[in-house]
Enzyme design. Structure first.
Site, PDB file in Angstrom:
ATOM      1  CG  HIS A   1       3.479  34.005   8.541  1.00  0.00           C
ATOM      2  ND1 HIS A   1       4.160  33.903   7.350  1.00  0.00           N
ATOM      3  CD2 HIS A   1       2.148  34.018   8.213  1.00  0.00           C
ATOM      4  CE1 HIS A   1       3.296  33.853   6.338  1.00  0.00           C
ATOM      5  NE2 HIS A   1       2.060  33.915   6.846  1.00  0.00           N
TER       6      HIS A   1
ATOM      7  CD  GLN B   1       9.546  23.921   0.680  1.00  0.00           C
ATOM      8  OE1 GLN B   1       8.323  23.825   0.738  1.00  0.00           O
ATOM      9  NE2 GLN B   1      10.172  25.055   0.937  1.00  0.00           N
TER      10      GLN B   1
ATOM     11  CG  HIS C   1      -2.088  37.225   6.324  1.00  0.00           C
ATOM     12  ND1 HIS C   1      -0.956  37.776   6.875  1.00  0.00           N
ATOM     13  CD2 HIS C   1      -1.743  35.966   5.923  1.00  0.00           C
ATOM     14  CE1 HIS C   1       0.041  36.904   6.790  1.00  0.00           C
ATOM     15  NE2 HIS C   1      -0.417  35.804   6.225  1.00  0.00           N
ATOM     16  CG  ASP C   2      -2.070  33.565   8.455  1.00  0.00           C
ATOM     17  OD1 ASP C   2      -3.110  33.085   7.962  1.00  0.00           O
ATOM     18  OD2 ASP C   2      -0.954  33.478   7.909  1.00  0.00           O
TER      19      ASP C   2
ATOM     20  CG  ASP D   1       0.496  34.196   3.050  1.00  0.00           C
ATOM     21  OD1 ASP D   1       1.055  34.200   4.163  1.00  0.00           O
ATOM     22  OD2 ASP D   1      -0.460  33.444   2.773  1.00  0.00           O
TER      23      ASP D   1
ATOM     24  CG  HIS E   1       0.326  29.893   9.597  1.00  0.00           C
ATOM     25  ND1 HIS E   1       0.526  28.563   9.299  1.00  0.00           N
ATOM     26  CD2 HIS E   1       0.264  30.533   8.391  1.00  0.00           C
ATOM     27  CE1 HIS E   1       0.564  28.398   7.987  1.00  0.00           C
ATOM     28  NE2 HIS E   1       0.410  29.581   7.410  1.00  0.00           N
TER      29      HIS E   1
END
Length: 850
Positions: A598, A798, A634-635, A745, A594
């Site tokens: 990213h 996953q 956003h992060d 995202d 993050h």
């Protein structure tokens, strides 16, 4: 007599002394109440003491008669007392003074003191044995202050006077609406009954109904020789008990103002002709009850004063509970609701806290059921869905700033929403009481307290709230307003201090981009910004691994240019360069996943969706600007840990936000950078455009919280599935923007397999680092996703992630725009690859076990 000479007086008195029967008869027939009072006042202190061997029943001390307040602990705001105990005309709790301000001190009414017999001129003549006995009985009750014990003593005296088989004594009562009725203090008791036995049964009679009601209403006695021949007689009690009522003597009990305060009833004379009551019984009964009225009046005044004292104690207890805890609004609302529910005997209590920023809304709602009062845990049950609570009554009270009392919701026609959705919102509401909670200045409503369904103490049935309930809730609301306001001020201060700690921490690590770095980027960009085609920014399979940091910043500028955001919103080139570098700088470099890369990849995916996915034509310029800023920010300042870790570690961030902790922090960081000098890329917007854009940015960043995504996606999927998505509907567009944020995202799951495999390793590294912290700092075992020892489960996890989160989202977007299909295809291919790895790992595990 005054005109007579002494000799004539002496002869007349001598004749009366010789004819006592005539003297007694004349006195009974001719004497007025004033004469009786004068005679009593002259001789009351000279009445002989009881004969040796007789003993008065023990009288409880007035001190012990007073109900002592419950010794409640701070954590248990429940009193064993009900508002129904005060359901009578007491002085108002809250009044207005001469200046119109609310006060608890009432100076407009004089307190009525207990009555004392008025001393008149002394009567003369010899007192008969009957009068002497009557006065002895009166003296016996004259000092009683407990109404129940007094009524029992009156019963004993009446039995001595007229010798009947059964007795009843009713007192006149008024409710808070000034409606009169009769309550039995003694009912159908016989000679030898103890105080406990006599006071067990409590019966309510309507005014002016039946024999007792008729006597109370008219103030005239009744001597009925045959009860069953009187149409007013109710034979229901006889049918239940099997007892046969024949004769009845029913007398009113009056106070000094000739007002009826009670009714005494004797049934079935034991001796005498035909078992009926005589004229002499009526006279003795009436003479004794004349004094009982005054004594009862004094006792009732004392009982009223006790009730007012107890009422004040209730309010003091509530104030103590409220002001001992002012650090948490949740805790104080729990105590307020528990106290009000217990005292008011309502089924449900809802406290609405007003939104200070928006006039027609509430920021929070606290709901409590009566059944929850017995719970011992700190956390209450929350089975009730507050979204199903009818807010309209609370909103009405908030707007009018006055109380609302509805006795029967189904019959109330004042509100249009009463009959709307009646089967849902109103089916469990019968009676309702709603009052505003005001601030200290009384000029603003900061909340609303709503009570639903008043329960009868005896029958448990639902009834209407009365004026007494309104007065208590109004008084409660004054204390609640002060407590809530103080708690909100404390929480605001606490949040501000926590925010200061976080801000200082952020500022110590981050800073706006330097002038040198900004100038370098500006010079490089001015020379040449690579095209979107050369950087492959339009490809869904884009990877940033081959790009340098400088190239990522140039690519960001290119995306803003190609979407015409720079031109349309008159962005200064220097401000755009500094803003991009400041955003990049505010991502922590040591975080494995993050980080700035990213954020850049998320933004590139949004650019590809808008351009190659053909969504650009569906959105306006402000929406595209908000989405591009949101994807890059956003992060911001991500710590490499999730919201759960922030909450459990009691980080200062957890004090600032109740949900989506990190997402709120990311938006705050975004706002801080946008407002910093040299980074104000939105300065070309109008005030309305600026507010709209910030609101969309905030909602877009919050949408990246997967917990919110899971709540919203069902509605979005249903709209697109049923072809009900309307592009002109702002709510539908907001859902779309939220889904696009999540799709971008997590877009690494759609990349070519080598890229996806590499990104998955970065994500796992960050997750495992959090798991190590949980073991070391929180002393807990991390979940498999964060557990380094469960690395072999990555392929299967996953596959689960793709099935639960990704596939349906990309399927829906592809259905909305076929040009977005590459996202779905890439996701499906990666699922196949992860599934294959999972099966291989499973085979290795099986082979290893054998």
């Amino acid at each position: 007599m005054d005109s007579c000479n002494p000799s004539e007086k002496e002869r007349m008195e001598a004749w009366l002394d010789d004819h006592l029967n005539f003297a007694h008869s004349y006195f009974v027939r001719k004497a007025t109440r004033d004469m009786v009072n004068a005679w009593f006042a002259e001789r009351v202190h000279s009445i002989p003491a009881h004969k040796e061997g007789t003993k008065l029943p023990a009288e409880p001390s007035p001190i012990h008669q007073t109900a002592r307040p419950e010794n409640t602990t701070p954590g248990t705001p429940i009193r064993k007392i009900s508002a129904s105990e005060f359901d009578r005309p007491l002085r108002p709790i809250v009044v207005k003074d001469s200046e119109g301000a609310f006060t608890f001190v009432c100076d407009s009414e004089k307190v009525q003191m207990p009555l004392k017999p008025q001393i008149l001129g002394a009567g003369e003549g010899q007192v008969s044995n009957q009068c002497t006995r009557l006065l002895e009985l009166v003296k016996d009750i004259s000092t009683h202050l407990d109404v129940t014990a007094l009524c029992h003593k009156i019963f004993l005296h009446i039995n001595e006077l007229i010798d009947a088989d059964r007795y009843s004594l009713f007192l006149v009562c008024e409710d808070s609406s000034n409606e009169k009725f009769l309550i039995s203090r003694l009912f159908d008791v016989a000679e030898g009954s103890t105080l406990e036995e006599a006071s067990n049964n409590c019966i309510r009679l309507e005014w002016n109904k039946g024999i007792v009601g008729h006597v109370a209403a008219t103030g005239r006695p009744l001597n009925i020789r045959s009860a069953y021949e009187d149409p007013r007689f109710n034979a229901g009690v006889d049918q239940i008990t099997g007892y046969k009522t024949q004769s009845i003597l029913c007398m009113p009990i009056k106070n000094h103002r000739e007002e009826v305060v009670g009714v005494a009833q004797a049934i079935n004379k034991k001796c005498g002709k035909n078992g009926t009551f005589t004229e002499q019984d009526e006279k003795d009964f009436s003479a004794y009850l004349a004094f009982c009225g005054i004594v009862l009046h004094n006792a009732q005044l004392y009982e009223t004063s006790r009730l007012e004292n107890k009422r004040n104690q209730v309010l003091l207890d509530l104030a103590s509970l409220i002001f001992e805890e002012q650090q948490s609004l949740e805790v104080i609302l729990k105590k307020i609701a528990a106290t009000i529910l217990s005292f008011m005997q309502a089924q449900r209590c809802t406290i609405f806290i007003a939104n200070g920023d928006i006039s027609n809304s509430f920021s929070s709602v606290f709901h409590m059921e009566y059944e929850e009062l017995g719970e011992s845990g700190e956390v209450l049950k929350r089975n009730c869905d507050v979204s199903k609570i009818n807010y309209m009554y609370a909103q009405y009270v908030k707007n009018t700033m006055g109380p609302l009392n509805i006795g029967d919701i189904s019959k109330d026609k004042r509100f249009p929403w009463t009959n709307e959705n009646a089967e849902n919102s109103n089916k469990q509401i019968k009676s309702l009481l709603c009052t505003p909670i005001k601030n200290g200045k009384k000029d603003k409503v900061i909340g609303v307290c709503q009570l639903v369904n008043k329960m009868d103490d005896v029958t448990g049935k639902i009834k209407a709230f009365n004026r007494n309930d309104e007065q208590f809730l109004e008084a409660f609301a004054i204390f609640c307003g002060l407590g809530i306001q103080n708690t909100q001020m404390y929480e605001t201060l606490d949040r501000a201090m926590a925010k200061q700690v976080v801000t200082l921490e952020v500022l110590s690590y981050h800073a706006s981009a330097s002038e040198e770095d900004t100038r370098e980027l500006q010079v490089t960009a001015a020379a040449k910004v690579p095209s979107a085609q050369s950087l492959k920014l339009l490809d869904f399979s884009f990877s940033d691994f081959e790009l340098s940091d400088m190239e990522t910043t140039l690519a960001t500028i290119r995306m803003f240019m190609d979407l015409n955001l720079v031109q349309n919103f008159q962005m200064k080139y220097e401000d755009l360069c500094q803003w991009v570098l400041s955003v990049k700088k505010n991502y922590r470099k040591h975080i494995a996943y993050h980080n700035w890369r990213h954020a850049f990849n998320t933004s590139q995916c949004m650019f590809a969706v808008l351009k190659s996915g053909r969504i650009q034509n569906k959105l306006n310029d402000l929406e595209m600007l908000a989405l591009m800023i949101a994807t890059l920010c956003h992060d911001l300042d991500h710590r490499g840990v999730n919201n759960s870790y922030i909450q459990r570690s009691e980080h200062p961030l957890a004090q600032l936000y109740c949900h989506s902790t990190m997402e709120h922090h990311h938006f705050d960081q975004c706002l801080m950078i946008l407002n910093s000098p040299g980074n104000q890329i939105l300065s070309g917007l109008s005030l309305e455009e600026y507010r709209t854009t910030l609101k969309m940015i905030e909602r877009a960043i919050l949408a990246t919280d997967l917990a919110l995504y899971m709540k919203k996606r069902g509605e979005f999927f249903e709209l697109t599935k049923n072809s009900q998505f309307i592009w002109e509907d702002e709510h539908h567009r907001d859902l779309l923007r939220s889904m696009l944020m999540t799709a971008c995202d997590i877009s690494a799951i759609t990349k070519p397999w080598p890229v996806q495999r590499r990104v998955a390793e970065l994500v796992a590294t960050e997750f495992f680092e959090q798991g190590d912290k949980e073991r070391k700092e929180l002393n807990i075992e991390p979940i498999d996703l964060m557990n380094r020892d469960k690395r072999d489960k990555i392929p299967s996890m996953q596959v689960g992630f793709i099935d639960a989160i990704c596939i349906q989202l990309y399927e829906t977007l592809a259905g909305l725009s076929e040009a977005c299909s590459p996202l779905l295809e890439g996701c499906r291919k990666n699922r196949q690859n992860w599934k294959l790895l999972a099966e291989q790992d499973e085979k290795k595990l099986v082979n290893g076990a054998t």
